[in-house]
Design an enzyme around this catalytic site. Structure first.
Site: not given
Ligand SMILES: NC(=O)c1ccc[n+]([C@@H]2O[C@H](COP(=O)([O-])OP(=O)(O)OC[C@H]3O[C@@H](n4cnc5c(N)ncnc54)[C@H](O)[C@@H]3O)[C@@H](O)[C@H]2O)c1
Ligand SMILES: O=C(O)C(=O)C[C@@H](O)[C@H](O)[C@H](O)COP(=O)(O)O
Ligand SMILES: [Zn+2]
Length: 360
Positions: A178, A240, A230, A244, A263, A136, A247, A114, A220, A251
């Site tokens: 972003e 928050r 959110e 999005n 993404h 998130k 998105h 948990r 952010k 998405h």
């Molecule tokens: N939690 C949040 O608030 C939030 C916000 C924005 C996006 N996201 C999520 O993040 C993901 C996208 O992240 P991303 O764009 O980093 O994509 P990713 O994690 O899929 O990585 C993209 C590619 O870059 C490569 N890579 C990463 N770091 C590297 C490095 N230092 N050197 C060489 N290659 C490298 C990875 O191996 C992969 O092939 C999505 O799933 C999206 O939904 C989450």
């Molecule tokens: O942090 C947030 O809130 C965002 O919406 C940032 C987005 O860039 C990110 O892709 C996030 O993962 C999207 O959230 P979701 O709740 O729409 O899945």
């Molecule tokens: Zn995003």
């Protein structure tokens, strides 16, 4: 540069610097054991992390690259490995990789017993400016992006800019989507800095790039501090959900592409669509609409998608997390820095905006 993120559970720091990873021992203070969740292509970084755990027992869990790691199957394997290692509440999970790996690792930390402590080591631009910050976490389902997840904030975020030295240009561009999103919804200086010199803005060793990263994280941090889970948006008072922007369509495109598109590429298309929707429904200035396309295309990002894809994309949007019942909610822009929630938008305007601005 250190940016403090205020949070209901206590603040944490985002450290942005070449060499930031070396601060890991401080982040691990008090931990008995460490589990490193790392994406397979970056497994070499697990050795660096292990060397920084100062002799603590360390379990390394390698997960499939990119979105292939953000699945229920991989999540369940991580839980099994933690069970095998006897991982307890005194221990810390360190997520290493792009946003996909850190979203997964954060969700493992949120759900194991948990909730155990989580330290985030983003290795992509997108991970540093967005995914690592704000708590998130989650995984994808075939039905939609990030449909299963939790809010679970990290103890610390170590954004080591030196880790970006080998990041492919397409990944840098994806992360910049972003960054410029933060420019459109909040910080106009981001747009000015990027437009003034796109090559310098995407050179991960430049001062301009470091400033853009810092500004995006600051946007952010300010937004999530006021609305972590959110829940506060309505009309022109947007919490928050502002993050999005772009998105809802982005998405849907990711799900339709079975998560093979990056993404940042998907939300680039999504922002161009939302700018056009905002023009039609909120009177957004045509100059700002054109600025979206020019800047995103200048960064090498896509701005169009299949002409006949609107009906299935609209269907996928029904599962967007901002929707309420059968009612779609979008984040639009009334002007630069003025996000607005559009509740129950006119369907004809959405389809027309797609046909006009996005359909390739
Ligand atoms: N939690 C949040 O608030 C939030 C916000 C924005 C996006 N996201 C999520 O993040 C993901 C996208 O992240 P991303 O764009 O980093 O994509 P990713 O994690 O899929 O990585 C993209 C590619 O870059 C490569 N890579 C990463 N770091 C590297 C490095 N230092 N050197 C060489 N290659 C490298 C990875 O191996 C992969 O092939 C999505 O799933 C999206 O939904 C989450
Ligand atoms: O942090 C947030 O809130 C965002 O919406 C940032 C987005 O860039 C990110 O892709 C996030 O993962 C999207 O959230 P979701 O709740 O729409 O899945
Ligand atoms: Zn995003």
């Amino acid at each position: 540069m250190i940016i403090r993120v205020g949070s209901t559970l206590g603040p944490y720091d985002v450290t942005i610097a070449r060499g930031a990873l070396d601060a890991l021992p401080t982040a691990l203070e008090g931990a008995d054991r460490v589990a490193v969740i790392v994406s397979e292509p970056l497994r070499h970084l697990a050795d660096r992390v292990r060397a920084l755990t100062q002799g603590r027992p360390t379990t390394v869990i390698e997960v499939p690259d990119a979105e292939a790691g953000k699945t229920p199957q991989v999540l369940a394997r991580c839980w099994d490995e933690l069970a095998g290692a006897g991982f307890t509440r005194n221990d810390v999970i360190v997520g290493v990789g792009g946003g996909s790996a850190t979203d997964l690792a954060g969700f493992v930390a949120a759900t194991w017993l948990r909730g155990v402590a989580f330290v985030c080591v983003p290795t992509s631009v997108l991970g540093m400016v967005d995914a690592a910050v704000g708590g998130k976490t989650g995984i994808n389902l075939n039905a939609g992006k990030n449909l299963v997840g939790a809010f679970h904030e990290p103890l610390a975020v170590l954004a080591d800019l030196a880790l970006l030295d080998d990041l492919p240009a397409t990944e840098v561009a994806s992360g910049m989507a972003e960054v410029v999103k933060c420019g459109f919804i909040a910080d106009a200086e981001i747009l000015r800095l990027a437009e003034a010199d796109l090559a310098d803005a995407t050179d991960t060793r430049s001062d301009r790039f470091a400033e853009l990263v810092g500004r995006a994280v600051a946007v952010k941090a300010a937004v999530v501090a006021g609305d972590l889970t959110e829940r506060t948006s309505s009309g022109a008072k947007v919490g928050r959900e502002a993050l999005n922007y772009g998105h809802t369509l982005g998405h849907a495109i990711e799900a339709r592409e079975s998560y093979r598109l990056r993404h940042g590429q998907a939300i680039s298309i999504g922002m161009v669509w939302m700018a056009e929707v905002s023009h039609r429904l909120l009177g957004l200035d045509p100059g700002l609409v054109a600025r979206h396309r020019d800047l995103l295309e200048g960064l090498g990002l896509p701005t169009s998608y299949q002409r006949d894809a609107w009906p299935p994309l609209r269907q996928l949007m029904s599962l967007d997390k901002k929707a309420r019942g059968a009612t779609l909610r979008l984040v639009g822009l009334a002007a630069q820095g003025r996000p607005v929630i559009i509740d129950a938008p006119q369907e004809a305007a959405l389809a027309a905006a797609y046909a006009h601005a996005v359909a390739g």
